[in-house]
Design a protein around this motif. Structure first.
Motif, short mmCIF file in Angstrom:
data_model
loop_
_atom_site.label_atom_id
_atom_site.label_comp_id
_atom_site.label_asym_id
_atom_site.label_seq_id
_atom_site.Cartn_x
_atom_site.Cartn_y
_atom_site.Cartn_z
N PRO A 62 0.79 -1.33 -0.12
CA PRO A 62 0.14 0.17 -0.04
C PRO A 62 0.74 1.45 0.01
CG PRO A 62 -0.92 -1.56 1.64
CD PRO A 62 0.26 -2.20 1.15
N LYS A 63 2.06 1.20 0.52
CA LYS A 63 2.93 2.41 0.39
C LYS A 63 3.84 2.74 -0.67
CE LYS A 63 3.21 2.67 5.43
NZ LYS A 63 4.16 2.40 6.80
N THR A 64 3.44 2.11 -2.01
CA THR A 64 4.40 2.12 -3.08
C THR A 64 4.47 3.35 -3.80
OG1 THR A 64 4.96 0.64 -4.92
CG2 THR A 64 2.72 1.17 -4.73
N GLY A 65 3.37 4.46 -3.45
CA GLY A 65 3.28 5.60 -4.35
C GLY A 65 2.02 5.75 -4.95
N THR A 66 1.94 6.81 -5.85
CA THR A 66 0.73 7.09 -6.69
C THR A 66 0.98 7.04 -8.02
OG1 THR A 66 1.48 9.34 -6.63
CG2 THR A 66 0.19 8.89 -4.59
N VAL A 67 -0.12 7.04 -8.67
CA VAL A 67 -0.06 7.10 -10.13
C VAL A 67 -1.00 8.36 -10.44
CG1 VAL A 67 -2.10 5.71 -10.30
CG2 VAL A 67 -0.67 5.68 -12.21
N TYR A 77 -1.55 1.47 -5.19
CA TYR A 77 -2.46 0.24 -4.44
C TYR A 77 -4.03 0.13 -4.67
CZ TYR A 77 -3.59 -3.18 -0.80
OH TYR A 77 -4.14 -4.02 -0.19
N ASP A 78 -4.54 1.49 -4.44
CA ASP A 78 -5.77 1.81 -4.33
C ASP A 78 -6.38 1.41 -5.96
OD1 ASP A 78 -5.69 2.31 -1.68
OD2 ASP A 78 -6.35 4.31 -1.90
N LEU A 329 7.21 -8.78 -4.08
CA LEU A 329 6.33 -7.50 -4.48
C LEU A 329 7.21 -6.73 -5.57
CD1 LEU A 329 4.80 -6.60 -1.19
CD2 LEU A 329 3.63 -8.12 -2.94
N ARG A 330 6.36 -5.84 -6.32
CA ARG A 330 6.78 -4.91 -6.98
C ARG A 330 7.24 -3.77 -6.39
NH1 ARG A 330 2.69 -4.41 -12.48
NH2 ARG A 330 2.80 -7.02 -12.95
N THR A 331 8.39 -3.23 -6.61
CA THR A 331 8.97 -1.96 -5.48
C THR A 331 8.05 -0.87 -6.09
OG1 THR A 331 10.99 -3.11 -5.50
CG2 THR A 331 10.99 -0.61 -5.01
N GLU A 332 8.21 -0.43 -7.46
CA GLU A 332 7.31 0.46 -8.19
C GLU A 332 7.98 1.89 -7.84
OE1 GLU A 332 5.54 0.74 -10.80
OE2 GLU A 332 4.92 -1.43 -10.93
N LYS A 333 7.19 2.77 -7.20
CA LYS A 333 7.49 4.09 -7.12
C LYS A 333 8.51 4.72 -5.99
CE LYS A 333 4.07 4.44 -10.54
NZ LYS A 333 4.60 4.81 -11.77
N ARG A 353 18.79 -7.60 11.48
CA ARG A 353 19.63 -6.76 12.03
C ARG A 353 19.29 -5.12 12.20
NH1 ARG A 353 25.10 -7.63 8.80
NH2 ARG A 353 24.73 -9.85 9.88
N ASN A 354 18.61 -4.56 11.26
CA ASN A 354 18.11 -3.21 11.45
C ASN A 354 16.56 -3.05 11.55
OD1 ASN A 354 21.02 -2.44 10.59
ND2 ASN A 354 20.65 -3.11 8.45
N PHE A 355 16.31 -1.96 11.68
CA PHE A 355 14.70 -1.90 11.67
C PHE A 355 14.56 -1.65 10.23
CE2 PHE A 355 11.54 1.55 11.11
CZ PHE A 355 10.32 0.75 11.74
N ILE A 356 13.26 -2.46 9.79
CA ILE A 356 12.82 -2.60 8.38
C ILE A 356 11.44 -1.96 8.40
CG2 ILE A 356 12.81 -3.86 6.40
CD1 ILE A 356 14.19 -5.99 7.67
N PRO A 357 11.41 -0.79 7.77
CA PRO A 357 9.98 -0.16 7.73
C PRO A 357 9.08 -0.67 6.97
CG PRO A 357 11.76 1.60 7.28
CD PRO A 357 12.30 0.05 7.16
N ALA A 358 7.71 -1.15 7.10
CA ALA A 358 6.73 -1.54 6.35
C ALA A 358 6.90 -1.09 4.86
CB ALA A 358 5.35 -1.14 6.78
N GLY A 359 6.90 -1.89 4.10
CA GLY A 359 6.99 -1.74 2.65
C GLY A 359 8.39 -1.68 2.03
#
Length: 367
Positions: A62-67, A77-78, A329-333, A353-359
């Motif tokens: 859902p955090k991949t960006g806009t079109v 995503y929407d 997943l596709r990385t996209e934007k 090992r590190n903090f990995i943010p959602a997405g």
């Protein structure tokens, strides 16, 4: 003599090109619109009608960006969520397509859509360019034993070799593609069709995103294509995601005539005739040198339109990474790419090992 692919008893190859009208999701979920598109494509000369079976969660985060759309930017995503439809929608379309004597083809984007598609008993299956290295989907669809068409946009020779390792070569067709919308005709390097066929021993074709109705498809047919795929629309002003680069019926009809003509010609003769009409410089540029490489117009998309391993939720340092916390997943934007999908199973069970943010993509240094 070229290499053929057989689908439902018909061999497609040089001299007998499978012409695919890519409708994708341009129906917008409207069955009446979908059937109107199918009928128009059939009248324009298509042999095959292709759709896309979309579930947003299978494609991107859902955090991949806009079109950008006419009404303003919309989360990608929407936009994909809006295109989700039940299997019965595609079942009715398949019955309608086959009632017209055409081949039904559809692209799944994950395990759920692949299994739902298999439940419709298709005669062949299509893998889109971004899924060319999606290990789980390749393994799943290979188990069906169906002929497969593999789009190879924004890919390397290694990517193509990896995808083909899952399927019998005689059951596969590589569709050379340039992942740009629209794609410049001069980026197509159509002599690569012969190179791919020779290297991999598989049938070849082209999935064309250029705006010209005839140039790339006709030359591809002359170069031995077994299949030519082109987006189809009723009007380029329609709201479908791909409609601005699709062919309206009359242009698609022109493409069909050009493909049928050049597919039966000697390649040198076909090129010479097109050079007289379009100029030697343009035709030779489209034919290219036959060396497989990322085209200039798609190079920056590599590792972004392709799949990689992403975090579905925040993953804390020291946390053991569970299967439900990651996906290919596709990385996209706007997100960062991660490890190739083949590494997904190896990431599971390891500690972050590190903090990995959602997405975000999961990298070697994160585990």
């Amino acid at each position: 003599m070229g290499i053929f692919i057989e689908i439902d008893g018909t061999r497609y190859g040089p001299g007998n090109v499978l012409i695919i009208a890519e409708l994708g999701t341009s129906h917008g979920g409207d069955m009446a619109k979908a059937k109107e598109l199918v009928s128009a494509a059939a009248e324009a000369g298509a042999d095959c009608i292709k759709f896309q079976m979309v579930y947003a969660d299978e494609i991107l985060h859902p955090k991949t960006g806009t079109v950008p759309l006419p009404g303003g930017p919309v989360p990608l995503y929407d936009r994909f969520r809006d295109l989700e439809l039940p299997p019965d929608f595609y079942r009715e379309l398949k019955e309608f397509v086959e009632s017209l004597g055409l081949l039904f083809l559809c692209t799944p984007f994950g395990i759920r859509s692949a299994r739902e598609l298999r439940g419709l008993s298709p005669l062949a299956i299509k893998i889109a360019s971004p899924e060319l290295t999606y290990t789980a989907l390749l393994r799943e669809t290979a188990s069906y034993g169906l002929p497969v068409l593999l789009s190879s946009g924004v890919s390397t020779l290694g990517d193509i070799e990896y995808a083909l390792s899952f399927y019998p070569r005689e059951n596969a067709c590589i569709l050379h593609c340039v992942t740009a919308y629209p794609a410049p005709e001069r980026d197509y390097n159509l002599r690569v069709l012969g190179s791919l066929s020779a290297v991999f021993g598989a049938a070849v074709g082209v999935s064309d995103h250029s705006m010209d109705p005839e140039l790339v498809p006709a030359l591809a047919a002359a170069m031995g294509a077994a299949a030519v795929e082109k987006h189809f629309c009723l009007s380029r002003d329609d709201p479908g995601l791909d409609d601005p680069i699709a062919l309206p019926p009359e242009d698609f009809r022109r493409m069909v005539r050009a493909v049928r003509k050049t597919s039966r010609m000697d390649p040198a003769q076909a090129a010479a005739e097109l050079e007289q009409e379009r100029g030697r410089g343009l035709v030779q540029a489209v034919l290219g040198d036959g060396i497989k490489r990322l085209a200039p117009s798609e190079a920056e998309n590599y590792q972004r339109t392709n799949r990689s391993v992403h975090a579905l939720r925040d993953i804390q340092p020291g946390e053991s990474i569970e299967a439900g916390a990651v996906a290919s997943l596709r990385t996209e934007k706007i997100l960062r790419p991660g490890l190739p999908p083949v590494w997904e199973a190896r990431v599971i069970g390891r500690k972050a090992r590190n903090f990995i943010p959602a997405g975000e993509g999961i990298r070697f240094e994160d585990v």
